[in-house]
Design a protein around this motif. Structure first.
Motif, short mmCIF file in Angstrom:
data_model
loop_
_atom_site.label_atom_id
_atom_site.label_comp_id
_atom_site.label_asym_id
_atom_site.label_seq_id
_atom_site.Cartn_x
_atom_site.Cartn_y
_atom_site.Cartn_z
N GLY A 88 17.13 -0.73 0.32
CA GLY A 88 18.46 -1.22 0.03
C GLY A 88 19.58 -0.19 0.16
N ALA A 89 20.74 -0.56 -0.33
CA ALA A 89 21.94 0.27 -0.17
C ALA A 89 21.84 1.62 -0.87
CB ALA A 89 23.16 -0.49 -0.69
N LYS A 90 21.06 1.70 -1.92
CA LYS A 90 20.92 2.97 -2.65
C LYS A 90 19.81 3.85 -2.07
CE LYS A 90 22.75 1.25 -7.04
NZ LYS A 90 22.48 1.05 -8.50
N GLY A 91 19.06 3.31 -1.13
CA GLY A 91 18.00 4.06 -0.48
C GLY A 91 18.39 4.43 0.95
N HIS A 92 17.45 5.02 1.68
CA HIS A 92 17.74 5.40 3.06
C HIS A 92 16.44 5.50 3.85
CE1 HIS A 92 20.95 6.72 5.77
NE2 HIS A 92 20.00 7.39 6.40
N VAL A 93 16.55 5.18 5.14
CA VAL A 93 15.42 5.34 6.06
C VAL A 93 15.83 6.32 7.16
CG1 VAL A 93 13.81 4.22 7.64
CG2 VAL A 93 14.62 2.98 5.61
N PHE A 133 0.82 -1.21 0.00
CA PHE A 133 0.00 0.00 0.00
C PHE A 133 0.86 1.26 0.00
CE2 PHE A 133 -2.50 3.31 2.20
CZ PHE A 133 -3.66 3.31 1.43
N SER A 134 2.02 1.19 0.67
CA SER A 134 2.92 2.35 0.77
C SER A 134 3.69 2.61 -0.53
CB SER A 134 3.91 2.14 1.92
OG SER A 134 3.23 2.02 3.16
N ASN A 135 3.68 1.64 -1.43
CA ASN A 135 4.37 1.78 -2.73
C ASN A 135 5.87 1.99 -2.59
OD1 ASN A 135 2.04 1.43 -4.20
ND2 ASN A 135 1.71 3.60 -4.60
N VAL A 136 6.47 1.53 -1.50
CA VAL A 136 7.91 1.73 -1.32
C VAL A 136 8.70 0.85 -2.28
CG1 VAL A 136 7.95 0.04 0.59
CG2 VAL A 136 9.78 1.76 0.38
N LYS A 137 9.80 1.40 -2.83
CA LYS A 137 10.58 0.71 -3.84
C LYS A 137 12.07 0.80 -3.53
CE LYS A 137 7.25 2.09 -7.42
NZ LYS A 137 6.42 2.93 -6.51
N PRO A 138 12.87 -0.11 -4.09
CA PRO A 138 14.33 -0.04 -3.92
C PRO A 138 14.87 1.32 -4.35
CG PRO A 138 13.70 -2.15 -4.87
CD PRO A 138 12.47 -1.30 -4.86
N GLY A 139 15.83 1.82 -3.58
CA GLY A 139 16.48 3.08 -3.89
C GLY A 139 15.77 4.32 -3.37
N GLU A 140 14.61 4.14 -2.77
CA GLU A 140 13.85 5.31 -2.30
C GLU A 140 14.30 5.77 -0.91
OE1 GLU A 140 9.73 5.32 -4.78
OE2 GLU A 140 9.64 4.42 -2.77
N LYS A 141 13.88 6.98 -0.57
CA LYS A 141 14.14 7.57 0.75
C LYS A 141 12.83 7.60 1.53
CE LYS A 141 18.37 8.87 -0.56
NZ LYS A 141 18.34 8.66 -2.01
N VAL A 142 12.90 7.10 2.77
CA VAL A 142 11.71 7.04 3.62
C VAL A 142 11.97 7.80 4.91
CG1 VAL A 142 10.17 5.50 4.91
CG2 VAL A 142 11.06 4.77 2.69
N LEU A 143 11.00 8.61 5.31
CA LEU A 143 11.04 9.26 6.62
C LEU A 143 9.96 8.61 7.47
CD1 LEU A 143 11.92 11.48 8.62
CD2 LEU A 143 10.27 13.01 7.51
N GLU A 144 10.39 7.87 8.50
CA GLU A 144 9.45 7.19 9.39
C GLU A 144 9.36 7.96 10.70
OE1 GLU A 144 8.50 2.82 11.40
OE2 GLU A 144 10.40 3.14 10.35
N LEU A 145 8.15 8.32 11.09
CA LEU A 145 7.94 9.11 12.30
C LEU A 145 7.67 8.23 13.50
CD1 LEU A 145 5.57 11.81 10.73
CD2 LEU A 145 8.08 11.73 10.73
#
Length: 261
Positions: free
Chosen positions: A94-99, A66-78
């Motif tokens: 993954g390694a190209k993304g960040h949380v 549902f969140s549509n998260v994909k490899p390489g993306e940046k996520v801000l989790e509150l």
């Protein structure tokens, strides 16, 4: 029937494909939805340990789809709590993304043990793409534009006294600013009685879904769907979420909002 068959056959034709059941009400989607192999692999990661025992209840696969998260993306989790969702986000991007895991200063003062446990997770080399942010609740920001801002069971905390009574619309505007054009804001929270607005945020730790939708849309977001996978029609909405009669099984809404391109 033809459109469902086309979607089903296309999904099954893809490498590593699997499907997850959806209720008919889920954003008016087809009865079955494709689960990308990177989501399936992240959920199956042995490093998640005991988290997996909660997957059936917390619907982690459905939440990630549902969140549509994909490899390489940046996520801000509150307010990431134990890191249940963080671990999966980390594996998917993954390694190209960040949380970026954000802990408001006011929350840190209330729950030092949980924050310390999370910092231990972030220090684990397996989660080297996770970094911890600490900042005032009313001053949300991130060092680079992100693809997704995600909050589970804590949107209702921000307007409460212990968090400094953050103005929800001002908060939503900060989320809007943190996202890339086209980025998504995912909100999961405990359902309060219809028409109650924010009356129960500090007492029952619940919030009326209608007020959340109104606040977020007023900040410039476009409503982009909802899922009913976390709904529980047997929750009376009148008990505190920590009450043993309902804890872990509250009725929860899951909304997706999009920042216009």
């Amino acid at each position: 029937m033809r459109s469902i068959s086309v979607v089903l056959l296309a999904a099954l034709a893809m490498p590593g494909a699997t499907l997850v059941a959806q209720t008919p009400q889920d954003n008016h989607m087809h009865a079955l939805q494709y689960v990308p192999p990177y989501v399936r692999a992240a959920v199956a990661d042995p490093a998640r340990g005991q988290d997996a025992s909660n997957d059936a209840r917390r619907k982690v696969t459905e939440v990630m789809v549902f969140s549509n998260v994909k490899p390489g993306e940046k996520v801000l989790e509150l307010i990431p709590g134990s890191g249940y969702f963080t671990r999966v986000f980390s594996d998917i991007v993954g390694a190209k993304g960040h949380v970026y895991a954000l802990w408001p200063d006011e929350y840190v003062k209330e729950d030092t043990d949980e924050v310390a446990a999370f910092e231990k997770l972030a220090a684990d080399s397996h989660y080297s793409n996770v970094s911890v942010l600490k900042q005032p609740a009313a001053q949300l920001s991130v060092s680079e534009p992100v693809d997704i801002v995600f909050t589970s069971q804590n949107y209702h905390d921000y307007p409460d006294k212990f968090m400094g009574k953050v103005d929800p619309v001002a908060f939503d505007k900060q989320v809007f600013a943190a996202l890339k054009p086209g980025g998504l804001f995912i909100v999961i929270d405990h359902v309060a009685p219809e028409g109650s607005g924010m009356a129960d945020t500090d007492t029952l730790h619940r919030i009326d879904p209608a007020i959340v939708k109104k606040q977020v849309e007023s900040a410039g977001f476009v409503f982009a769907g909802e899922s009913n996978v976390l709904r529980n029609p047997n929750d009376p909405h009148t008990n505190k979420v920590f009450d043993k009669s309902i804890r872990g099984h509250t009725d929860q809404f899951m909304y997706r909002f999009r920042k216009p391109e």
